[in-house]
Design an enzyme around this catalytic site. Structure first.
Site, PDB file in Angstrom:
ATOM      1  N   CYS A  83       0.844  -1.193   0.000  1.00 12.48           N
ATOM      2  CA  CYS A  83       0.000   0.000   0.000  1.00 12.48           C
ATOM      3  C   CYS A  83       0.886   1.254   0.000  1.00 12.48           C
ATOM      4  O   CYS A  83       2.074   1.201   0.245  1.00 12.48           O
ATOM      5  CB  CYS A  83      -0.855  -0.004   1.251  1.00 12.48           C
ATOM      6  SG  CYS A  83      -1.738  -1.542   1.484  1.00 12.48           S
ATOM      7  N   ARG A 112       3.077   0.806  -7.010  1.00  9.90           N
ATOM      8  CA  ARG A 112       3.393  -0.163  -5.952  1.00  9.90           C
ATOM      9  C   ARG A 112       2.344  -1.257  -5.841  1.00  9.90           C
ATOM     10  O   ARG A 112       2.482  -2.185  -5.051  1.00  9.90           O
ATOM     11  CB  ARG A 112       3.494   0.572  -4.619  1.00  9.90           C
ATOM     12  CG  ARG A 112       4.505   1.685  -4.619  1.00  9.90           C
ATOM     13  CD  ARG A 112       4.219   2.639  -3.496  1.00  9.90           C
ATOM     14  NE  ARG A 112       4.414   1.986  -2.232  1.00  9.90           N
ATOM     15  CZ  ARG A 112       5.537   2.081  -1.543  1.00  9.90           C
ATOM     16  NH1 ARG A 112       6.522   2.795  -2.018  1.00  9.90           N
ATOM     17  NH2 ARG A 112       5.688   1.482  -0.400  1.00  9.90           N
ATOM     18  N   TRP A 129      -3.490  -2.304  -1.199  1.00 14.09           N
ATOM     19  CA  TRP A 129      -3.330  -3.613  -1.855  1.00 14.09           C
ATOM     20  C   TRP A 129      -3.908  -4.593  -0.847  1.00 14.09           C
ATOM     21  O   TRP A 129      -3.307  -4.834   0.196  1.00 14.09           O
ATOM     22  CB  TRP A 129      -1.855  -3.876  -2.126  1.00 14.09           C
ATOM     23  CG  TRP A 129      -1.581  -5.157  -2.846  1.00 14.09           C
ATOM     24  CD1 TRP A 129      -2.067  -5.561  -4.057  1.00 14.09           C
ATOM     25  CD2 TRP A 129      -0.721  -6.225  -2.412  1.00 14.09           C
ATOM     26  NE1 TRP A 129      -1.581  -6.786  -4.392  1.00 14.09           N
ATOM     27  CE2 TRP A 129      -0.743  -7.215  -3.405  1.00 14.09           C
ATOM     28  CE3 TRP A 129       0.056  -6.428  -1.303  1.00 14.09           C
ATOM     29  CZ2 TRP A 129      -0.015  -8.406  -3.312  1.00 14.09           C
ATOM     30  CZ3 TRP A 129       0.789  -7.597  -1.194  1.00 14.09           C
ATOM     31  CH2 TRP A 129       0.744  -8.575  -2.192  1.00 14.09           C
ATOM     32  N   ASN A 183      -0.375   0.980   6.509  1.00 16.33           N
ATOM     33  CA  ASN A 183       0.330  -0.089   5.774  1.00 16.33           C
ATOM     34  C   ASN A 183       0.746  -1.116   6.799  1.00 16.33           C
ATOM     35  O   ASN A 183       1.201  -0.766   7.893  1.00 16.33           O
ATOM     36  CB  ASN A 183       1.608   0.472   5.105  1.00 16.33           C
ATOM     37  CG  ASN A 183       1.296   1.214   3.830  1.00 16.33           C
ATOM     38  OD1 ASN A 183       0.151   1.239   3.393  1.00 16.33           O
ATOM     39  ND2 ASN A 183       2.304   1.836   3.247  1.00 16.33           N
ATOM     40  N   GLY A 184       0.628  -2.408   6.439  1.00 16.52           N
ATOM     41  CA  GLY A 184       1.055  -3.465   7.352  1.00 16.52           C
ATOM     42  C   GLY A 184      -0.113  -4.371   7.708  1.00 16.52           C
ATOM     43  O   GLY A 184      -1.167  -4.327   7.079  1.00 16.52           O
ATOM     44  N   GLU A 215      14.821 -16.913 -13.997  1.00 18.88           N
ATOM     45  CA  GLU A 215      14.393 -15.506 -14.049  1.00 18.88           C
ATOM     46  C   GLU A 215      13.571 -15.240 -15.307  1.00 18.88           C
ATOM     47  O   GLU A 215      12.554 -14.547 -15.266  1.00 18.88           O
ATOM     48  CB  GLU A 215      15.609 -14.603 -13.986  1.00 18.88           C
ATOM     49  CG  GLU A 215      15.327 -13.120 -14.152  1.00 18.88           C
ATOM     50  CD  GLU A 215      14.405 -12.540 -13.088  1.00 18.88           C
ATOM     51  OE1 GLU A 215      14.121 -13.222 -12.084  1.00 18.88           O
ATOM     52  OE2 GLU A 215      13.923 -11.419 -13.282  1.00 18.88           O
ATOM     53  N   LYS A 225       9.801 -13.751 -15.241  1.00 22.14           N
ATOM     54  CA  LYS A 225       9.406 -12.537 -15.977  1.00 22.14           C
ATOM     55  C   LYS A 225       8.171 -12.812 -16.819  1.00 22.14           C
ATOM     56  O   LYS A 225       7.214 -12.053 -16.821  1.00 22.14           O
ATOM     57  CB  LYS A 225      10.543 -12.063 -16.892  1.00 22.14           C
ATOM     58  CG  LYS A 225      11.647 -11.331 -16.227  1.00 22.14           C
ATOM     59  CD  LYS A 225      11.301  -9.978 -15.674  1.00 22.14           C
ATOM     60  CE  LYS A 225      10.955  -9.848 -14.244  1.00 22.14           C
ATOM     61  NZ  LYS A 225      11.655 -10.357 -13.157  1.00 22.14           N
ATOM     62  N   GLU A 261       4.927 -13.586 -14.592  1.00 23.56           N
ATOM     63  CA  GLU A 261       4.380 -12.535 -13.714  1.00 23.56           C
ATOM     64  C   GLU A 261       3.771 -11.371 -14.501  1.00 23.56           C
ATOM     65  O   GLU A 261       2.950 -10.642 -13.952  1.00 23.56           O
ATOM     66  CB  GLU A 261       5.432 -12.028 -12.736  1.00 23.56           C
ATOM     67  CG  GLU A 261       6.559 -11.241 -13.331  1.00 23.56           C
ATOM     68  CD  GLU A 261       7.480 -10.686 -12.239  1.00 23.56           C
ATOM     69  OE1 GLU A 261       7.010 -10.370 -11.139  1.00 23.56           O
ATOM     70  OE2 GLU A 261       8.676 -10.578 -12.508  1.00 23.56           O
ATOM     71  N   HIS A 300      14.936 -35.695 -16.561  1.00 18.93           N
ATOM     72  CA  HIS A 300      14.421 -36.392 -15.367  1.00 18.93           C
ATOM     73  C   HIS A 300      12.956 -36.050 -15.130  1.00 18.93           C
ATOM     74  O   HIS A 300      12.530 -35.875 -13.985  1.00 18.93           O
ATOM     75  CB  HIS A 300      15.277 -36.010 -14.155  1.00 18.93           C
ATOM     76  CG  HIS A 300      16.718 -36.379 -14.314  1.00 18.93           C
ATOM     77  ND1 HIS A 300      17.171 -37.676 -14.246  1.00 18.93           N
ATOM     78  CD2 HIS A 300      17.801 -35.620 -14.623  1.00 18.93           C
ATOM     79  CE1 HIS A 300      18.480 -37.702 -14.460  1.00 18.93           C
ATOM     80  NE2 HIS A 300      18.891 -36.470 -14.687  1.00 18.93           N
ATOM     81  N   LYS A 333       4.821  -4.143  -5.968  1.00 16.18           N
ATOM     82  CA  LYS A 333       6.239  -3.886  -6.216  1.00 16.18           C
ATOM     83  C   LYS A 333       7.100  -4.299  -5.037  1.00 16.18           C
ATOM     84  O   LYS A 333       8.205  -4.772  -5.202  1.00 16.18           O
ATOM     85  CB  LYS A 333       6.479  -2.404  -6.512  1.00 16.18           C
ATOM     86  CG  LYS A 333       7.926  -2.061  -6.849  1.00 16.18           C
ATOM     87  CD  LYS A 333       8.435  -2.856  -8.037  1.00 16.18           C
ATOM     88  CE  LYS A 333       9.905  -2.656  -8.298  1.00 16.18           C
ATOM     89  NZ  LYS A 333      10.411  -3.601  -9.327  1.00 16.18           N
TER      90      LYS A 333
END
Ligand code: AGP
Length: 608
Positions: A2, A27, A74, A100-101, A481, A485, A488, A504, A603
């Site tokens: 947030c 964010r 968020w 926030n939190g 990575e 990318k 997401e 395997h 973010k």
């Protein structure tokens, strides 16, 4: 994560609050709101959706006042609805608060408050805080806030206003970043410097346990016992341009294209050509400390964890120190073995990732020194570490990390070089690596010239349902990575695997509908990877091969071949990861995804 914004001064608060929220949009959020002291009370506007919807609402209902707070949310507790948006108020609407939190004992507190006659309007943990403050019937607003927070378990960064305290904002921080912006006769509150940069470069980073009281003509920082706390005023060293799109369609593309410069910034002042070493003063490690390191444990999440996997190769090869790379969220729950000579390194772009912060505490409890490899200056990880390296990559606004990743790799190679030169790496080897590092920015420039070719490739594969990314050695983390990318930002399922591991099990997935990206620079494992390509080809797989210039034409073996400049193996992940960033970006754009604000992502993940 947030976003919090607050203002108190002589100007109208609403336009400043809305502009601040707009700068925090990257964010991650799903609702937004504001509260302003309008001279006869506290007026609240809030709704689910983008900040621009709130801006439209604010235009319709003019809210006058020079003191206010605002928030982008968020959702963690309660769905992203208008009622659940912040600010939240007490029963009478006298007190408004943004947070926030996570309040971990919110349910128990809510039950007790309900028994005490409080009525709740939302499902959020944050609303509990407003009622807790309301319940403290006497004292200044800051005294009431401190008393209420004494009953709270969990993490918070909050800003509070009350109609009984005109022209005052009370701010408190525990586990979620909040800073003050010191303007000219006006003061700001923000969870991120981007929200205040247009008005001031002078900021005060609050520490856990701090309470700040802002009024129209001053600010002060106190602790829970109301003792004054001296906090220095820091200057933000980047400019608004860094957080503006600058003509790019998305921040992610801008930040991909910034990588020659961001790598230059990471290297700036650190390459010692004559000594074949790196100047890393911030490490706070003496030569003796460097010699006494017996083991390194890297703590990170997501892309930063992938960078740590690349760094392991660099440090083990250059300095001969064994490196364990741990998911921070897993590490913190494992038995902490106090192994002498252990150095922990927290890697984080934001410097606020809750899992990484907790893992740092666990590592410190085991007795180790903790370094931070962080991009955001003044962030919590940076300030809690015993030393470290700033990436200096500039603000990374796109949720998908790109330039921070390549700067993390460069910083880890610099660290490996420096430790190695204290532990027997030869002058010649050091000088060769310094030279290759110095060449890297212009090689990255060449890689970016490949964008049109990659965009064309994206058109061919934008409708795939799955992708497999394969690599070996130092490029296995690049496969991970590249897959991250893609998934997401385009929401295509993608997996990264060590190329040899494919036989395997994952080889069962190979058919003509499965694009397989091979990260195959010409190194000592190149021919092994070629045989893996043949295994895929024999099963009808479609191959996108990322190789190096001069490696020779793969011919019919690969359906598509992208050649990147050749560099030393330890630096190859920098040049091989960028085409995968570009591929993911263009596929996501072709699929109509919100590239800078992918669904469900934030973010900086400041919740556990
Ligand atoms: C990377 O693209 C993701 N956004 C995510 O995995 C990120 O790397 C992770 O959350 C760690 O963030 P940090 O580097 O800020 O600690």
């Amino acid at each position: 994560m947030c976003g919090i914004v607050g203002y108190v001064g002589k100007r109208q608060a609403v336009p400043l609050l809305l502009e601040g929220l707009r700068r925090l949009e990257y964010r991650g959020y799903d609702s937004a709101g504001l509260a302003v002291q309008n001279g006869c009370g506290v007026e609240v506007l809030k709704l689910a959706g983008r900040v621009r919807a709130l801006i439209r609402e604010a235009r319709k209902t003019a809210v006058d006042g020079t003191c206010g707070i605002a928030h982008t949310r968020w959702a963690t507790h309660g769905a992203p609805t208008s009622p659940n948006a912040h600010p939240h108020t007490d029963c009478s609407g006298t007190i408004a608060l943004v947070h926030n939190g996570i309040i971990e004992n919110a349910d128990a507190l809510r039950a007790r408050l309900k028994q005490g006659g409080h009525h709740f309007k939302t499902q959020t943990d944050t609303e509990v805080l407003a009622h807790l403050i309301e319940e403290v019937s006497s004292g200044s607003l800051e005294q009431r806030v401190i008393s209420a927070l004494g009953r709270v378990e969990g993490a918070y960064g909050i800003a509070v206003i009350s109609q009984d305290d005109p022209g005052k904002i009370v701010v408190a921080r525990k586990g979620s970043p909040v800073l003050l912006g010191v303007g000219n006769g006006e003061f700001f509150v923000a969870s991120d410097a981007a929200a205040v940069l247009e008005h001031t470069r002078s900021v005060v980073y609050l520490d856990d346990g701090d309470v700040a009281v802002l009024t129209t003509d001053s600010y002060r920082v106190i602790d829970a016992s109301a003792r004054e706390q001296l906090r220095s005023v820091a200057d933000i060293d980047w400019d608004l341009g860094a957080i503006e799109l600058g003509g790019y369609p998305h921040f992610m593309l801008k930040e991909i294209c910034e990588q020659p410069d961001s790598i230059r910034s990471t290297l700036r002042g650190r390459l010692l050509f004559e000594q074949g070493d790196a100047r890393l003063h911030g490490l706070n490690l003496s030569p003796r400390d460097c010699e006494n390191i017996r083991r390194i444990v890297v703590l990170a999440c997501g892309t930063s964890w992938h960078a740590g996997l690349v760094g392991r190769y660099a440090v083990e090869e250059l300095a001969g120190i064994p490196v364990d790379v741990e998911y921070a969220s897993e590490y913190r729950y494992r038995p902490q073995l106090a192994i002498r000579g252990t150095l922990a390194i927290a890697i984080s772009q934001s410097g606020e990732t809750a899992d990484t912060l907790e893992a740092m505490s666990a590592a410190r409890a085991a007795g180790g020194k903790v370094l931070g490899l962080v991009n955001v200056v003044g962030s919590t990880i940076a300030r809690q570490a015993d030393g470290g390296l700033y990436l200096h990559a500039g603000p990374e606004i796109g949720v998908a990390s790109t330039k921070a990743f390549t700067s993390q790799i460069v910083a880890l190679v610099l660290l490996g070089l420096h430790l190695g030169r204290q532990r027997g790496l030869s002058l010649a080897q050091g000088r060769e690596l310094v030279y290759e590092l110095a060449r890297l920015p212009e090689q990255v420039d060449q890689v970016l010239d490949l964008e049109p070719v990659i965009e064309k490739l994206a058109r061919e594969y934008a409708h795939a349902d799955n992708f497999l990314y394969l690599g070996r050695g130092v490029n296995f983390p690049v496969a991970l990575e590249g897959a991250l990318k893609l998934k997401e930002i385009s929401y295509i399922h993608a997996e990264g695997y060590p190329a040899a591991e494919m036989k395997h099990g994952p080889i069962a997935l190979i058919d003509e509908n499965m694009p397989v990206v091979f990260v195959a620079p010409e190194d000592q494992l190149y021919h092994k990877v070629l045989s893996n390509m043949q295994e895929v080809k024999a099963r009808g797989g479609r191959i996108i091969a990322l190789t190096t210039e001069g490696a020779g034409d793969l011919g019919a073996l690969a359906d598509h071949e992208i050649q990147v400049p050749k560099t030393v193996p330890l630096l190859s992940p920098v040049v091989t990861s960028i085409p995968l960033q570009v591929l993911a970006y263009h596929i996501a754009v072709l699929r109509g995804c919100d590239v800078d604000r992918p669904r469900n992502l934030a973010k900086s993940v400041t919740v556990e």
